[in-house]
Design a protein around this motif. Structure first.
Motif, PDB file in Angstrom:
ATOM      1  N   LYS A  75       0.815  -1.216   0.000  1.00 57.32           N
ATOM      2  CA  LYS A  75       0.000   0.000   0.000  1.00 57.32           C
ATOM      3  C   LYS A  75       0.847   1.265   0.000  1.00 57.32           C
ATOM      4  O   LYS A  75       0.520   2.236  -0.655  1.00 57.32           O
ATOM      5  N   TYR A  76       1.904   1.252   0.779  1.00 54.92           N
ATOM      6  CA  TYR A  76       2.759   2.431   0.867  1.00 54.92           C
ATOM      7  C   TYR A  76       3.877   2.275  -0.152  1.00 54.92           C
ATOM      8  O   TYR A  76       4.920   1.682   0.132  1.00 54.92           O
ATOM      9  N   ASN A  77       3.639   2.812  -1.319  1.00 57.96           N
ATOM     10  CA  ASN A  77       4.592   2.737  -2.410  1.00 57.96           C
ATOM     11  C   ASN A  77       5.978   3.220  -1.962  1.00 57.96           C
ATOM     12  O   ASN A  77       6.087   4.264  -1.332  1.00 57.96           O
ATOM     13  N   HIS A  78       7.009   2.488  -2.289  1.00 57.21           N
ATOM     14  CA  HIS A  78       8.418   2.793  -1.998  1.00 57.21           C
ATOM     15  C   HIS A  78       8.841   2.508  -0.561  1.00 57.21           C
ATOM     16  O   HIS A  78       9.994   2.716  -0.204  1.00 57.21           O
ATOM     17  N   LEU A  79       7.909   2.059   0.276  1.00 55.06           N
ATOM     18  CA  LEU A  79       8.314   1.752   1.646  1.00 55.06           C
ATOM     19  C   LEU A  79       8.343   0.235   1.878  1.00 55.06           C
ATOM     20  O   LEU A  79       7.666  -0.521   1.198  1.00 55.06           O
ATOM     21  N   VAL A  94       7.579  -1.082  11.446  1.00 50.50           N
ATOM     22  CA  VAL A  94       8.644  -0.140  11.105  1.00 50.50           C
ATOM     23  C   VAL A  94       8.754  -0.090   9.586  1.00 50.50           C
ATOM     24  O   VAL A  94       8.900  -1.118   8.924  1.00 50.50           O
ATOM     25  N   TYR A  95       8.612   1.117   9.061  1.00 50.99           N
ATOM     26  CA  TYR A  95       8.709   1.327   7.618  1.00 50.99           C
ATOM     27  C   TYR A  95       9.987   2.079   7.309  1.00 50.99           C
ATOM     28  O   TYR A  95      10.361   3.005   8.030  1.00 50.99           O
ATOM     29  N   PHE A  96      10.651   1.681   6.251  1.00 53.17           N
ATOM     30  CA  PHE A  96      11.799   2.455   5.765  1.00 53.17           C
ATOM     31  C   PHE A  96      11.737   2.468   4.244  1.00 53.17           C
ATOM     32  O   PHE A  96      10.999   1.683   3.629  1.00 53.17           O
ATOM     33  N   SER A  97      12.494   3.366   3.637  1.00 51.85           N
ATOM     34  CA  SER A  97      12.422   3.519   2.191  1.00 51.85           C
ATOM     35  C   SER A  97      13.179   2.418   1.462  1.00 51.85           C
ATOM     36  O   SER A  97      14.286   2.038   1.851  1.00 51.85           O
ATOM     37  N   GLY A 117      14.547  10.713  10.477  1.00 47.76           N
ATOM     38  CA  GLY A 117      15.350  10.842   9.271  1.00 47.76           C
ATOM     39  C   GLY A 117      15.072  12.114   8.494  1.00 47.76           C
ATOM     40  O   GLY A 117      13.965  12.636   8.507  1.00 47.76           O
ATOM     41  N   PRO A 118      16.104  12.619   7.789  1.00 51.72           N
ATOM     42  CA  PRO A 118      15.978  13.878   7.043  1.00 51.72           C
ATOM     43  C   PRO A 118      14.969  13.814   5.890  1.00 51.72           C
ATOM     44  O   PRO A 118      14.496  14.849   5.436  1.00 51.72           O
ATOM     45  N   ASP A 119      14.607  12.627   5.420  1.00 52.18           N
ATOM     46  CA  ASP A 119      13.656  12.515   4.310  1.00 52.18           C
ATOM     47  C   ASP A 119      12.251  12.112   4.775  1.00 52.18           C
ATOM     48  O   ASP A 119      11.403  11.753   3.955  1.00 52.18           O
ATOM     49  N   ALA A 120      12.002  12.180   6.070  1.00 53.35           N
ATOM     50  CA  ALA A 120      10.720  11.707   6.625  1.00 53.35           C
ATOM     51  C   ALA A 120       9.506  12.418   6.030  1.00 53.35           C
ATOM     52  O   ALA A 120       8.432  11.837   5.906  1.00 53.35           O
ATOM     53  N   MET A 121       9.696  13.687   5.629  1.00 47.40           N
ATOM     54  CA  MET A 121       8.603  14.472   5.024  1.00 47.40           C
ATOM     55  C   MET A 121       8.065  13.818   3.762  1.00 47.40           C
ATOM     56  O   MET A 121       6.897  13.931   3.429  1.00 47.40           O
ATOM     57  N   LYS A 122       8.940  13.140   3.077  1.00 47.82           N
ATOM     58  CA  LYS A 122       8.646  12.587   1.767  1.00 47.82           C
ATOM     59  C   LYS A 122       7.400  11.694   1.725  1.00 47.82           C
ATOM     60  O   LYS A 122       6.639  11.713   0.765  1.00 47.82           O
ATOM     61  N   TYR A 123       7.226  10.893   2.769  1.00 46.42           N
ATOM     62  CA  TYR A 123       6.086   9.956   2.785  1.00 46.42           C
ATOM     63  C   TYR A 123       5.098  10.272   3.899  1.00 46.42           C
ATOM     64  O   TYR A 123       4.269   9.447   4.243  1.00 46.42           O
ATOM     65  N   ASP A 124       5.211  11.484   4.426  1.00 51.39           N
ATOM     66  CA  ASP A 124       4.322  11.946   5.488  1.00 51.39           C
ATOM     67  C   ASP A 124       2.856  11.672   5.200  1.00 51.39           C
ATOM     68  O   ASP A 124       2.101  11.284   6.065  1.00 51.39           O
ATOM     69  N   ARG A 125       2.478  11.898   3.940  1.00 50.37           N
ATOM     70  CA  ARG A 125       1.065  11.791   3.570  1.00 50.37           C
ATOM     71  C   ARG A 125       0.495  10.391   3.830  1.00 50.37           C
ATOM     72  O   ARG A 125      -0.684  10.244   4.101  1.00 50.37           O
ATOM     73  N   TYR A 126       1.352   9.382   3.763  1.00 46.37           N
ATOM     74  CA  TYR A 126       0.886   8.013   4.015  1.00 46.37           C
ATOM     75  C   TYR A 126       0.353   7.848   5.432  1.00 46.37           C
ATOM     76  O   TYR A 126      -0.459   6.988   5.700  1.00 46.37           O
ATOM     77  N   PHE A 127       0.896   8.645   6.330  1.00 43.13           N
ATOM     78  CA  PHE A 127       0.605   8.418   7.743  1.00 43.13           C
ATOM     79  C   PHE A 127      -0.419   9.404   8.294  1.00 43.13           C
ATOM     80  O   PHE A 127      -0.539   9.579   9.484  1.00 43.13           O
ATOM     81  N   VAL A 129      -3.590   8.989   7.569  1.00 43.83           N
ATOM     82  CA  VAL A 129      -4.800   8.238   7.243  1.00 43.83           C
ATOM     83  C   VAL A 129      -5.635   8.040   8.507  1.00 43.83           C
ATOM     84  O   VAL A 129      -5.091   7.722   9.556  1.00 43.83           O
ATOM     85  N   PRO A 130      -6.955   8.241   8.408  1.00 45.30           N
ATOM     86  CA  PRO A 130      -7.786   8.006   9.595  1.00 45.30           C
ATOM     87  C   PRO A 130      -7.657   6.561  10.080  1.00 45.30           C
ATOM     88  O   PRO A 130      -7.513   5.645   9.274  1.00 45.30           O
ATOM     89  N   GLU A 131      -7.702   6.424  11.374  1.00 53.07           N
ATOM     90  CA  GLU A 131      -7.495   5.119  12.020  1.00 53.07           C
ATOM     91  C   GLU A 131      -8.381   4.030  11.416  1.00 53.07           C
ATOM     92  O   GLU A 131      -7.929   2.919  11.162  1.00 53.07           O
ATOM     93  N   GLU A 132      -9.651   4.365  11.145  1.00 54.49           N
ATOM     94  CA  GLU A 132     -10.577   3.324  10.672  1.00 54.49           C
ATOM     95  C   GLU A 132     -10.212   2.772   9.293  1.00 54.49           C
ATOM     96  O   GLU A 132     -10.651   1.690   8.914  1.00 54.49           O
ATOM     97  N   ASP A 133      -9.367   3.521   8.553  1.00 51.28           N
ATOM     98  CA  ASP A 133      -8.961   3.053   7.233  1.00 51.28           C
ATOM     99  C   ASP A 133      -7.660   2.257   7.276  1.00 51.28           C
ATOM    100  O   ASP A 133      -7.282   1.618   6.323  1.00 51.28           O
ATOM    101  N   ARG A 134      -6.998   2.330   8.418  1.00 53.49           N
ATOM    102  CA  ARG A 134      -5.668   1.713   8.533  1.00 53.49           C
ATOM    103  C   ARG A 134      -5.691   0.211   8.303  1.00 53.49           C
ATOM    104  O   ARG A 134      -4.754  -0.363   7.804  1.00 53.49           O
ATOM    105  N   LYS A 135      -6.789  -0.405   8.717  1.00 52.44           N
ATOM    106  CA  LYS A 135      -6.829  -1.862   8.619  1.00 52.44           C
ATOM    107  C   LYS A 135      -6.775  -2.355   7.176  1.00 52.44           C
ATOM    108  O   LYS A 135      -6.473  -3.506   6.916  1.00 52.44           O
ATOM    109  N   TYR A 136      -7.044  -1.451   6.256  1.00 58.98           N
ATOM    110  CA  TYR A 136      -6.976  -1.831   4.845  1.00 58.98           C
ATOM    111  C   TYR A 136      -5.572  -1.662   4.263  1.00 58.98           C
ATOM    112  O   TYR A 136      -5.330  -2.005   3.118  1.00 58.98           O
ATOM    113  N   LEU A 137      -4.687  -1.069   5.029  1.00 59.30           N
ATOM    114  CA  LEU A 137      -3.350  -0.822   4.529  1.00 59.30           C
ATOM    115  C   LEU A 137      -2.481  -1.988   4.803  1.00 59.30           C
ATOM    116  O   LEU A 137      -1.863  -2.631   4.797  1.00 59.30           O
TER     117      LEU A 137
END
Ligand SMILES: [Zn+2]
Length: 137
Positions: A75-79, A94-97, A117-127, A129-137
């Motif tokens: 679900k989390y592209n590139h992670l 634990v997710y890393f790139s 990490g200095p690049d943490a902003m890059k995938y900020d949008r992935y995180f 997500v409302p809690e109720e949708d997390r189970k689908y990730l």
């Protein structure tokens, strides 16, 4: 008890001595090898054999060296996702790139996300997500 890292599929222990050991394959390539990651979150030092170096900007597929399952997040592209069990026996994702040279780590449990990490902003949008949708990730 020390912090342990597990495969998200077989729950085999991935850390041996002072490293997390994963198998990596260059995306759309045939180069593959073992990569040793530093288990300290936010430390991006990696070790590998001189014949297999992670190239900056190239994406890698990571596999569990025990069961060979792919650890890249679907679900989390590139992670890439592995599990962490801390001193209190709490489990985290634990997710890393998977992209060479990108320095970011996300430690997640429930709605709580710790970013590093200095690049943490890059995938900020992935995180965000409302809690109720997390189970689908
Ligand atoms: Zn496994």
């Amino acid at each position: 008890m020390a912090v342990e890292y597990l495969c998200k599929v077989c729950r085999g222990v991935l850390n041996v001595k002072t490293s997390i050991i994963l198998s990596a394959t260059k995306l759309n390539g045939s180069k593959r090898g073992l990569i040793y990651l530093n288990p300290e979150l936010g430390n991006y030092t990696t070790t590998s054999h001189p014949t297999f170096k992670i190239e900056e900007g190239e994406e890698y597929v990571y596999n569990c060296p025990i069961c060979h399952s792919q650890l890249n997040s679907l679900k989390y592209n590139h992670l890439v996702r592995i599990l962490m069990i801390d001193n209190d026996n709490k489990e985290y994702s634990v997710y890393f790139s998977g992209i060479g040279g990108e320095k970011c780590t996300y430690k997640m449990r429930g709605t709580k996300v710790e970013k590093k990490g200095p690049d943490a902003m890059k995938y900020d949008r992935y995180f965000e997500v409302p809690e109720e949708d997390r189970k689908y990730l």
